[in-house]
Design an enzyme around this catalytic site. Structure first.
Site, PDB file in Angstrom:
ATOM      1  N   ARG A   1      72.026  -9.879  21.251  1.00  0.00           N
ATOM      2  CA  ARG A   1      73.164  -8.952  21.216  1.00  0.00           C
ATOM      3  C   ARG A   1      72.956  -7.864  20.158  1.00  0.00           C
ATOM      4  O   ARG A   1      73.236  -6.690  20.386  1.00  0.00           O
ATOM      5  CB  ARG A   1      74.456  -9.732  20.969  1.00  0.00           C
TER       6      ARG A   1
ATOM      7  N   LEU B   1      74.487 -22.218  22.321  1.00  0.00           N
ATOM      8  CA  LEU B   1      74.865 -20.932  22.902  1.00  0.00           C
ATOM      9  C   LEU B   1      76.250 -20.558  22.406  1.00  0.00           C
ATOM     10  O   LEU B   1      77.086 -21.436  22.155  1.00  0.00           O
ATOM     11  CB  LEU B   1      74.881 -21.007  24.441  1.00  0.00           C
ATOM     12  N   ASP B   2      76.503 -19.258  22.266  1.00  0.00           N
ATOM     13  CA  ASP B   2      77.847 -18.794  21.929  1.00  0.00           C
ATOM     14  C   ASP B   2      78.824 -19.231  23.014  1.00  0.00           C
ATOM     15  O   ASP B   2      78.432 -19.472  24.167  1.00  0.00           O
ATOM     16  CB  ASP B   2      77.879 -17.265  21.831  1.00  0.00           C
ATOM     17  N   MET B   3      80.088 -19.298  22.660  1.00  0.00           N
ATOM     18  CA  MET B   3      81.123 -19.726  23.597  1.00  0.00           C
ATOM     19  C   MET B   3      81.066 -18.942  24.915  1.00  0.00           C
ATOM     20  O   MET B   3      81.163 -19.516  26.000  1.00  0.00           O
ATOM     21  CB  MET B   3      82.520 -19.561  22.967  1.00  0.00           C
TER      22      MET B   3
END
Length: 298
Positions: free
Chosen positions: A233, A133-135
């Site tokens: 996104r 997962l992204d930060m």
């Protein structure tokens, strides 16, 4: 229970051990070769070579545990463990945490915390990420505890029953209550962080359903059919409904409402690597996203 066990059936007799492990047990060539070199494959409690010819009712034992090390410093961290057994662990990652050490983030990552957690429990595991997962994306992450489970989970990610679902809060109200976004995603340059919808890109499919509509936005459930970088996104932004707090793909400064993109990996469904049983896990919406929903509802 670290050892895999298989009993040879009548129609499997005559197969070589190597062939059986690859075709019938669905183990990778790399996994089989490494285990054979280290003497971790037995037949009837005796270490055998891969060219051993199997007989009916032979019992194959495949030891998945082995000595491993990883150059990640253990760091004590509060981890929310959703599920754990001898093969895997699923944690609910908080926003603002990087998954794996990088030059920019050498410490304080989820991997640092997991190494500490494993060592504290006396488990000789390394961090094998099955999902990332992204930060600033929160939610469920699967980590394999051994080479076998990592191989099996990575393989099964291509299966229809392996599902990753997210919740996002987006700007505006989406016209359709549900649908599928089938648009290719492309990386314009090698050093570009941002992705775009472009016909030169990789096939990318996101299924969505509006869970609830508010005055200034929607709560949307999204399920990935493919797993491209920033897929959700990019797709939502392309539709004209960027995620609140998304500084890369959004068009407004939402920092007064939320300090990160309002995206949460809330549900996982996957076959267990050892038993094949479907594991279904969920996590609740984080507090910052709940507060955002309150703000855009009024």
């Amino acid at each position: 229970m670290s050892k895999l066990k298989f009993e040879v059936k009548n129609d499997e007799a005559g197969m070589k051990l190597r062939e059986y492990l690859k075709k019938n047990a669905q183990l990778s060539t790399r996994l089989i070769k490494g285990a054979a070199i280290q003497g971790r494959i037995e037949v009837n409690n005796k270490v055998e070579k891969l060219n051993y010819v199997l007989k009916e009712k032979d019992v194959i034992g495949f030891e998945v545990r082995k000595e491993e090390s990883q150059n990640i410093e253990p760091e004590k961290m509060d981890l929310e463990v959703i599920y754990e057994d001898c093969d895997l662990i699923v944690v609910n990652k908080s926003p603002g945490i990087v998954v794996h050490p990088t030059k920019s983030y050498p410490h304080g990552t989820l991997a640092n915390g997991l190494i500490y957690y494993f060592r504290d429990k006396g488990e000789d595991c390394i961090v094998r990420l099955v999902s990332r997962l992204d930060m600033d994306t929160s939610g469920l992450i699967i980590v394999a505890k051994n080479q076998f489970s990592h191989m099996a989970l990575a393989r099964d990610m291509q299966k229809e029953e392996f599902k990753k679902s997210y919740l996002a809060v987006v700007h505006g109200n989406i016209k359709e209550s549900e649908g599928t976004i089938d648009l290719p995603i492309y990386r314009p340059t090698d050093d570009s962080i941002k992705r775009v919808v472009d016909e030169r890109g990789q096939k990318s499919i996101t299924h969505f359903k509006v869970v609830k509509s508010f005055e200034k936005g929607d709560l949307v459930r999204l399920t990935l059919e493919t797993g491209r970088t920033h897929q959700i996104r990019v797709h939502l932004s392309h539709l004209g409904h960027p995620i609140f707090g998304d500084n890369l793909y959004g068009v407004e400064d939402d920092s007064q409402l939320i300090k990160r993109q309002a995206l949460h990996a809330y549900r996982l469904v996957f076959p267990h690597p050892r038993s094949g049983e479907l594991i279904e896990l969920e996590s609740s919406i984080p507090k910052d996203i709940e507060e955002l929903i309150k703000e855009i509802s009024s």
